[in-house]
Write a protein that holds these residues in place. Structure first.
Motif, PDB file in Angstrom:
ATOM      1  N   UNK A  50       8.407  47.489  55.491  1.00  0.00           N
ATOM      2  CA  UNK A  50       8.692  45.685  54.835  1.00  0.00           C
ATOM      3  C   UNK A  50       9.469  45.263  55.625  1.00  0.00           C
ATOM      4  N   UNK A  51       9.332  43.741  55.403  1.00  0.00           N
ATOM      5  CA  UNK A  51      10.284  42.988  56.545  1.00  0.00           C
ATOM      6  C   UNK A  51      11.857  43.220  56.332  1.00  0.00           C
ATOM      7  N   UNK A  52      12.502  43.573  57.157  1.00  0.00           N
ATOM      8  CA  UNK A  52      14.047  43.483  57.539  1.00  0.00           C
ATOM      9  C   UNK A  52      14.952  42.293  57.309  1.00  0.00           C
ATOM     10  N   UNK A  53      15.431  42.196  56.543  1.00  0.00           N
ATOM     11  CA  UNK A  53      16.392  40.553  55.361  1.00  0.00           C
ATOM     12  C   UNK A  53      17.791  41.342  55.151  1.00  0.00           C
ATOM     13  N   UNK A  54      18.920  40.276  55.442  1.00  0.00           N
ATOM     14  CA  UNK A  54      20.439  40.613  55.111  1.00  0.00           C
ATOM     15  C   UNK A  54      20.608  39.684  54.016  1.00  0.00           C
ATOM     16  N   UNK A  55      19.609  38.546  54.926  1.00  0.00           N
ATOM     17  CA  UNK A  55      20.491  37.047  54.506  1.00  0.00           C
ATOM     18  C   UNK A  55      19.017  36.066  53.868  1.00  0.00           C
ATOM     19  N   UNK A  56      18.600  36.348  52.650  1.00  0.00           N
ATOM     20  CA  UNK A  56      17.513  34.988  52.163  1.00  0.00           C
ATOM     21  C   UNK A  56      18.256  34.044  51.415  1.00  0.00           C
ATOM     22  N   UNK A  57      17.776  32.595  51.792  1.00  0.00           N
ATOM     23  CA  UNK A  57      18.084  31.782  51.172  1.00  0.00           C
ATOM     24  C   UNK A  57      16.792  31.439  50.425  1.00  0.00           C
ATOM     25  N   UNK A  58      16.595  30.435  49.514  1.00  0.00           N
ATOM     26  CA  UNK A  58      15.202  29.754  48.760  1.00  0.00           C
ATOM     27  C   UNK A  58      16.486  28.463  48.087  1.00  0.00           C
ATOM     28  N   UNK A  59      16.125  27.794  48.198  1.00  0.00           N
ATOM     29  CA  UNK A  59      15.812  25.987  48.383  1.00  0.00           C
ATOM     30  C   UNK A  59      14.515  25.977  47.661  1.00  0.00           C
ATOM     31  N   UNK A 128       5.673  29.625  34.113  1.00  0.00           N
ATOM     32  CA  UNK A 128       4.952  30.775  34.106  1.00  0.00           C
ATOM     33  C   UNK A 128       4.262  31.341  34.906  1.00  0.00           C
ATOM     34  N   UNK A 129       4.307  30.785  36.534  1.00  0.00           N
ATOM     35  CA  UNK A 129       4.115  31.613  38.042  1.00  0.00           C
ATOM     36  C   UNK A 129       5.535  32.284  38.668  1.00  0.00           C
ATOM     37  N   UNK A 130       6.601  31.762  37.915  1.00  0.00           N
ATOM     38  CA  UNK A 130       7.623  32.529  38.889  1.00  0.00           C
ATOM     39  C   UNK A 130       7.818  33.757  38.839  1.00  0.00           C
ATOM     40  N   UNK A 131       7.557  34.367  37.677  1.00  0.00           N
ATOM     41  CA  UNK A 131       7.660  36.234  38.061  1.00  0.00           C
ATOM     42  C   UNK A 131       6.843  36.485  38.918  1.00  0.00           C
ATOM     43  N   UNK A 132       5.412  36.422  38.893  1.00  0.00           N
ATOM     44  CA  UNK A 132       4.467  36.642  40.185  1.00  0.00           C
ATOM     45  C   UNK A 132       5.147  35.933  41.841  1.00  0.00           C
ATOM     46  N   UNK A 133       5.576  35.188  41.659  1.00  0.00           N
ATOM     47  CA  UNK A 133       6.130  34.190  42.785  1.00  0.00           C
ATOM     48  C   UNK A 133       6.906  35.316  43.164  1.00  0.00           C
ATOM     49  N   UNK A 134       8.127  35.488  42.119  1.00  0.00           N
ATOM     50  CA  UNK A 134       8.871  36.121  42.814  1.00  0.00           C
ATOM     51  C   UNK A 134       8.882  38.133  43.432  1.00  0.00           C
ATOM     52  N   UNK A 135       8.025  37.845  42.771  1.00  0.00           N
ATOM     53  CA  UNK A 135       7.529  39.800  42.687  1.00  0.00           C
ATOM     54  C   UNK A 135       6.834  40.066  43.930  1.00  0.00           C
ATOM     55  N   UNK A 136       5.936  38.734  44.392  1.00  0.00           N
ATOM     56  CA  UNK A 136       4.795  39.306  45.896  1.00  0.00           C
ATOM     57  C   UNK A 136       6.112  38.879  46.811  1.00  0.00           C
ATOM     58  N   UNK A 137       7.161  37.929  46.450  1.00  0.00           N
ATOM     59  CA  UNK A 137       8.767  37.538  48.414  1.00  0.00           C
ATOM     60  C   UNK A 137       8.931  38.952  47.700  1.00  0.00           C
ATOM     61  N   UNK A 138      10.115  39.510  47.259  1.00  0.00           N
ATOM     62  CA  UNK A 138      10.542  40.671  47.121  1.00  0.00           C
ATOM     63  C   UNK A 138      10.332  41.973  47.263  1.00  0.00           C
ATOM     64  N   UNK A 139       8.470  42.095  47.008  1.00  0.00           N
ATOM     65  CA  UNK A 139       8.051  43.360  46.903  1.00  0.00           C
ATOM     66  C   UNK A 139       7.450  43.782  48.960  1.00  0.00           C
ATOM     67  N   UNK A 140       8.081  42.679  49.838  1.00  0.00           N
ATOM     68  CA  UNK A 140       7.199  42.841  51.131  1.00  0.00           C
ATOM     69  C   UNK A 140       9.177  42.828  52.026  1.00  0.00           C
ATOM     70  N   UNK A 141      10.196  42.606  51.263  1.00  0.00           N
ATOM     71  CA  UNK A 141      11.222  42.680  52.193  1.00  0.00           C
ATOM     72  C   UNK A 141      12.181  43.632  51.935  1.00  0.00           C
ATOM     73  N   UNK A 142      13.007  44.226  52.839  1.00  0.00           N
ATOM     74  CA  UNK A 142      14.212  45.582  52.184  1.00  0.00           C
ATOM     75  C   UNK A 142      15.313  44.853  51.656  1.00  0.00           C
ATOM     76  N   UNK A 143      15.403  45.112  50.503  1.00  0.00           N
ATOM     77  CA  UNK A 143      16.305  44.426  49.560  1.00  0.00           C
ATOM     78  C   UNK A 143      17.981  45.229  49.665  1.00  0.00           C
ATOM     79  N   UNK A 144      17.643  45.879  50.628  1.00  0.00           N
ATOM     80  CA  UNK A 144      19.452  47.265  50.891  1.00  0.00           C
ATOM     81  C   UNK A 144      19.956  46.297  51.784  1.00  0.00           C
ATOM     82  N   UNK A 145      21.013  46.196  51.195  1.00  0.00           N
ATOM     83  CA  UNK A 145      22.340  45.323  51.760  1.00  0.00           C
ATOM     84  C   UNK A 145      21.966  44.044  51.755  1.00  0.00           C
ATOM     85  N   UNK A 146      21.000  43.440  51.441  1.00  0.00           N
ATOM     86  CA  UNK A 146      20.468  41.869  51.143  1.00  0.00           C
ATOM     87  C   UNK A 146      21.679  40.991  50.594  1.00  0.00           C
ATOM     88  N   UNK A 147      21.553  39.917  50.635  1.00  0.00           N
ATOM     89  CA  UNK A 147      22.156  38.583  49.862  1.00  0.00           C
ATOM     90  C   UNK A 147      21.495  37.587  49.993  1.00  0.00           C
TER      91      UNK A 147
END
Length: 272
Positions: A50-59, A128-147
């Motif tokens: 998965x992608x290493x990510x420490x900061x995720x900004x969603x606009x 109605x698309x928001x849950x699937x959208x969110x799941x697809x994004x977060x399942x592909x990035x590392x969430x340890x120590x993520x802001x």
């Protein structure tokens, strides 16, 4: 969580996989969000990394996108992937995120800070698309120590207050945060009985459940058309954890805001 009861409902849907090389995908009203990665990132994920990510900004929304383009992203940021959200054969789409009707959200990486991802969603992702959208994004990035920082906007007419709407100095900023986010937000908290819904709510709700540090900033604006002031209202976020640790913007930021407004107005005329 601060004001956690005001996230709104998130509808769960089933996802489907689509290959990057499918050129003749049929889109219809029931099409779910589809996430496509660039070849190098796709291979990395297929290899189980998965992608290493420490900061995720969603606009989310034109105001937030314009702010991020002016203050956080370089002129030509690296594009890692793209979300397509429910396009139909009748949709007009520039595939460049310049039109308000574009149903695409691009995932960018800041070259100087490769662990920082910025996702730009100029058009609204359907609830109605928001849950699937969110799941697809977060399942592909590392969430340890993520802001996670989410920026969104809403019309001031949707804001609930004992004061008259006409008395409120617009635009103004309000915040919500997950329990894991320990820092103080750079704006007052969103007061009850106001609610946050759609994609911002889905992301914050996911972060609360997964114990991810996340803060959501909502700007309340008085016009559906973006302007410089409605984007500058997010400036306090530049002093917030963890965004304050990113490279600070140069003096050209104001010019980039004005250019964004110009492009925004031109595309309104083009696509209406």
């Amino acid at each position: 969580m601060e004001s956690a009861a005001y996230f709104g409902d998130v509808v769960r849907q089933i996802s489907r996989a689509v290959d990057d090389e499918e050129d003749d995908v049929e889109f219809n009203e029931s099409t779910l969000p589809v996430l496509r990665w660039c070849p190098s990132i796709r291979k990395q994920i297929e290899d189980g990394n998965r992608l290493t990510c420490s900061v995720l900004v969603v606009a989310v929304g034109a105001e937030a996108v314009g702010f991020c383009q002016a203050y956080l992203l370089p002129e030509d940021p690296e594009i890692l992937g793209v979300f397509s959200t429910g396009m139909t054969n009748l949709d007009k789409n520039s595939f460049s995120q310049k039109a308000d009707l574009d149903k695409t959200c691009y995932i960018h990486r800041i070259a100087s800070s490769p662990e920082v991802l910025v996702v730009l969603c100029k058009s609204t992702v359907a609830p109605e698309q928001s849950f699937t959208w969110t799941e697809q994004l977060f399942e592909n990035i590392k969430t340890e120590n993520l802001y996670v920082t989410v920026l969104s906007s809403s019309l001031v007419t949707e804001y609930r207050s004992s004061r008259l709407v006409s008395e409120l100095p617009t635009p103004f900023l309000r915040a919500l945060r997950s329990t894991a986010y320990k820092a103080k937000p750079q704006s007052p908290f969103l007061e009850s009985p106001n609610m946050v819904s759609g994609l911002p709510a889905a992301i914050l709700n996911h972060c609360q459940i997964q114990s991810i540090a996340a803060v959501l900033y909502v700007s309340f604006v008085d016009s559906p058309h973006v302007d410089v002031d409605s984007m500058k209202v997010f400036q306090p976020v530049l002093s917030a954890t963890p965004v304050k640790h990113l490279v600070q913007p140069g003096p050209e930021a104001s010019d980039r805001l004005k250019k964004f407004v110009e492009v925004h107005l031109n595309t309104i005329n083009l696509y209406t």
